[in-house]
Write a protein that holds these residues in place. Structure first.
Motif, short mmCIF file in Angstrom:
data_model
loop_
_atom_site.label_atom_id
_atom_site.label_comp_id
_atom_site.label_asym_id
_atom_site.label_seq_id
_atom_site.Cartn_x
_atom_site.Cartn_y
_atom_site.Cartn_z
N ARG A 147 -28.88 -50.20 -4.03
CA ARG A 147 -28.16 -49.53 -5.12
C ARG A 147 -26.66 -49.66 -4.95
O ARG A 147 -25.92 -49.85 -5.91
CB ARG A 147 -28.55 -48.06 -5.19
CG ARG A 147 -29.95 -47.79 -5.72
CD ARG A 147 -30.26 -46.31 -5.70
NE ARG A 147 -29.23 -45.54 -6.43
CZ ARG A 147 -28.94 -44.27 -6.21
NH1 ARG A 147 -29.59 -43.60 -5.27
NH2 ARG A 147 -28.02 -43.67 -6.92
N ALA A 148 -26.18 -49.55 -3.70
CA ALA A 148 -24.74 -49.54 -3.45
C ALA A 148 -24.13 -50.93 -3.44
O ALA A 148 -22.93 -51.08 -3.76
CB ALA A 148 -24.47 -48.85 -2.11
N GLU A 149 -24.89 -51.93 -3.11
CA GLU A 149 -24.34 -53.27 -2.91
C GLU A 149 -23.56 -53.81 -4.11
O GLU A 149 -22.47 -54.39 -3.93
CB GLU A 149 -25.47 -54.24 -2.51
CG GLU A 149 -24.97 -55.57 -1.96
CD GLU A 149 -24.63 -56.57 -3.06
OE1 GLU A 149 -23.80 -57.45 -2.80
OE2 GLU A 149 -25.18 -56.45 -4.17
N PRO A 150 -24.03 -53.63 -5.36
CA PRO A 150 -23.24 -54.14 -6.48
C PRO A 150 -21.88 -53.47 -6.62
O PRO A 150 -20.94 -54.09 -7.13
CB PRO A 150 -24.13 -53.85 -7.70
CG PRO A 150 -25.51 -53.75 -7.16
CD PRO A 150 -25.34 -53.12 -5.81
N VAL A 151 -21.76 -52.23 -6.18
CA VAL A 151 -20.46 -51.54 -6.23
C VAL A 151 -19.57 -52.05 -5.10
O VAL A 151 -18.40 -52.37 -5.32
CB VAL A 151 -20.65 -50.02 -6.14
CG1 VAL A 151 -19.30 -49.30 -6.19
CG2 VAL A 151 -21.55 -49.52 -7.27
N ILE A 152 -20.12 -52.15 -3.90
CA ILE A 152 -19.37 -52.68 -2.76
C ILE A 152 -18.86 -54.09 -3.06
O ILE A 152 -17.77 -54.48 -2.61
CB ILE A 152 -20.26 -52.69 -1.50
CG1 ILE A 152 -20.69 -51.28 -1.12
CG2 ILE A 152 -19.54 -53.35 -0.33
CD1 ILE A 152 -21.75 -51.23 -0.02
N ALA A 153 -19.61 -54.85 -3.85
CA ALA A 153 -19.24 -56.23 -4.16
C ALA A 153 -17.87 -56.32 -4.84
O ALA A 153 -17.27 -57.40 -4.84
CB ALA A 153 -20.31 -56.86 -5.06
N GLY A 154 -17.38 -55.20 -5.36
CA GLY A 154 -16.07 -55.21 -6.01
C GLY A 154 -14.93 -55.58 -5.08
O GLY A 154 -13.88 -56.03 -5.55
N TYR A 155 -15.12 -55.41 -3.78
CA TYR A 155 -14.05 -55.77 -2.83
C TYR A 155 -14.58 -56.57 -1.65
O TYR A 155 -13.95 -56.64 -0.60
CB TYR A 155 -13.30 -54.53 -2.34
CG TYR A 155 -14.15 -53.30 -2.10
CD1 TYR A 155 -14.99 -53.20 -1.00
CD2 TYR A 155 -14.10 -52.23 -2.98
CE1 TYR A 155 -15.77 -52.07 -0.79
CE2 TYR A 155 -14.87 -51.10 -2.78
CZ TYR A 155 -15.70 -51.02 -1.69
OH TYR A 155 -16.47 -49.90 -1.48
N ALA A 156 -15.76 -57.17 -1.80
CA ALA A 156 -16.38 -57.88 -0.68
C ALA A 156 -16.49 -59.37 -0.93
O ALA A 156 -16.82 -59.80 -2.04
CB ALA A 156 -17.78 -57.32 -0.42
N ARG A 157 -16.23 -60.15 0.10
CA ARG A 157 -16.55 -61.57 0.09
C ARG A 157 -18.01 -61.76 0.46
O ARG A 157 -18.70 -62.62 -0.10
CB ARG A 157 -15.65 -62.33 1.08
CG ARG A 157 -16.07 -63.79 1.29
CD ARG A 157 -15.15 -64.47 2.29
NE ARG A 157 -13.82 -64.65 1.73
CZ ARG A 157 -12.73 -64.83 2.46
NH1 ARG A 157 -12.81 -64.81 3.78
NH2 ARG A 157 -11.57 -65.03 1.89
N ILE A 158 -18.47 -60.96 1.42
CA ILE A 158 -19.86 -60.97 1.83
C ILE A 158 -20.25 -59.54 2.22
O ILE A 158 -19.47 -58.81 2.80
CB ILE A 158 -20.12 -61.95 3.00
CG1 ILE A 158 -21.62 -62.02 3.33
CG2 ILE A 158 -19.28 -61.58 4.22
CD1 ILE A 158 -21.96 -63.14 4.31
N CYS A 159 -21.47 -59.16 1.85
CA CYS A 159 -21.99 -57.83 2.17
C CYS A 159 -23.45 -57.99 2.54
O CYS A 159 -24.22 -58.57 1.77
CB CYS A 159 -21.82 -56.91 0.95
SG CYS A 159 -22.43 -55.23 1.19
N ARG A 160 -23.83 -57.47 3.71
CA ARG A 160 -25.20 -57.62 4.17
C ARG A 160 -25.69 -56.34 4.84
O ARG A 160 -24.96 -55.68 5.57
CB ARG A 160 -25.32 -58.77 5.18
CG ARG A 160 -25.07 -60.15 4.61
CD ARG A 160 -26.22 -60.61 3.73
NE ARG A 160 -26.03 -61.98 3.29
CZ ARG A 160 -25.35 -62.34 2.19
NH1 ARG A 160 -24.79 -61.40 1.44
NH2 ARG A 160 -25.23 -63.61 1.86
N ARG A 161 -26.97 -56.02 4.60
CA ARG A 161 -27.63 -54.95 5.35
C ARG A 161 -28.20 -55.57 6.61
O ARG A 161 -28.94 -56.57 6.55
CB ARG A 161 -28.74 -54.31 4.53
CG ARG A 161 -29.53 -53.25 5.30
CD ARG A 161 -30.70 -52.72 4.47
NE ARG A 161 -31.51 -51.77 5.24
CZ ARG A 161 -32.54 -52.11 6.00
NH1 ARG A 161 -32.90 -53.39 6.11
NH2 ARG A 161 -33.21 -51.18 6.67
#
Length: 287
Positions: A147-161
């Motif tokens: 749920r949070a990943e699309p919001v975090i994507a606003g300032y991320a080059r890469i985001c991983r759990r």
């Protein structure tokens, strides 16, 4: 688009929250010094709140980027803390670099209150935050992360759990362990070259294209050669992070001999008055 609160508007949080507003999210901000929150609203719109609880009320997500374990506890708990204001099912996303212990403590408290919690420390420094190009290392329940990943994507080059609660913080420790060794190695190489009479810039142009190349070499060698350190990630914060690494290593039985040594070198920089200098100031010890 989501309703988001952002708690902590330092050199990282201020631009990160700005990216959320630019992406169209409805953003409410809180900062311990209200003037910073007012400045953010003047630049980006949105709303400033007087307490973490007020900021978190009615939000889908609450993002935080504060200083240390005690700061995180302070904004999460108590009558004015964010948890007290969050609605059931909302997700707290912590971008602070803290211990895995406090992460798991806050995650359990959130779970007991019907809230989600994702630990999501970042790497990339002030420039990464300003450019929306951070690396984000996450831990927590998979559905809450999703749920949070699309919001975090606003300032991320890469985001991983990377695993359950605390995994993001462990990954950030690994990140800082790598950086400590790389910066010390770069500092030694540049200082060595100076004493040998070589043109450091010319040498870096060559060796950066080979096996010695790194982000630190590409982004810090110029300012190191110029003896300029009024930028970047402060030594004080690096020592805080390395302290977390060393304490965790002691708990789990891991050996970090180079990290422990570089931590003491950073202590020397603090004694020289360089606590707010960039981490690349390690070269000052060698000149």
């Amino acid at each position: 688009m989501a309703k988001v609160a952002f708690l902590g508007l330092g050199v990282m949080g201020f631009p990160m929250a700005g990216h959320l507003a630019a992406k169209g999210h409805e953003v409410t901000v809180y900062n311990r010094s209200p003037a910073k929150a007012e400045a953010w609203v003047a630049k980006h719109g949105g709303r400033a709140a007087a307490t973490p609880r007020e900021a978190a009320a009615g939000q889908d997500f609450v993002m935080a980027c504060v200083g240390n374990d005690n700061d995180l506890r302070g904004i999460c708990t108590g009558p004015d803390g964010a948890f007290a204001g969050m609605q059931a099912g909302a997700v707290f996303v912590d971008h602070t670099t803290v211990s895995a212990q406090v992460t798991r403590e806050m995650a359990l408290l959130a779970e007991n209150m019907g809230l989600g919690f994702v630990d999501a420390p970042v790497s990339g420094g002030q420039a990464g935050a300003e450019n929306g190009a951070l690396s984000v290392m996450c831990g927590g329940v998979e559905a809450q992360y999703a749920r949070a990943e699309p919001v975090i994507a606003g300032y991320a080059r890469i985001c991983r759990r990377l695993g359950d609660s605390g995994a993001g913080q462990i990954a950030k420790m690994m990140n800082q362990i790598c950086i400590a060794g790389l910066v010390q190695g770069l500092a030694e190489a540049l200082a060595f070259g100076e004493k040998a009479g070589l043109d450091g810039e010319a040498v870096i142009e060559v060796i950066s294209q080979g096996a010695a190349g790194s982000w630190q070499m590409a982004n810090r060698h110029k300012t190191m050669l110029e003896d300029r350190f009024d930028h970047g990630f402060a030594v004080d914060w690096m020592r805080k992070d390395l302290g977390i690494c060393l304490a965790t290593a002691n708990d789990i039985g891991a050996s970090l001999p180079v990290t422990a040594l570089v931590d003491q070198f950073y202590k020397d920089i603090q004694r020289m008055g360089g606590g707010r200098n960039d981490t690349s100031s390690l070269i000052r010890r060698l000149r």
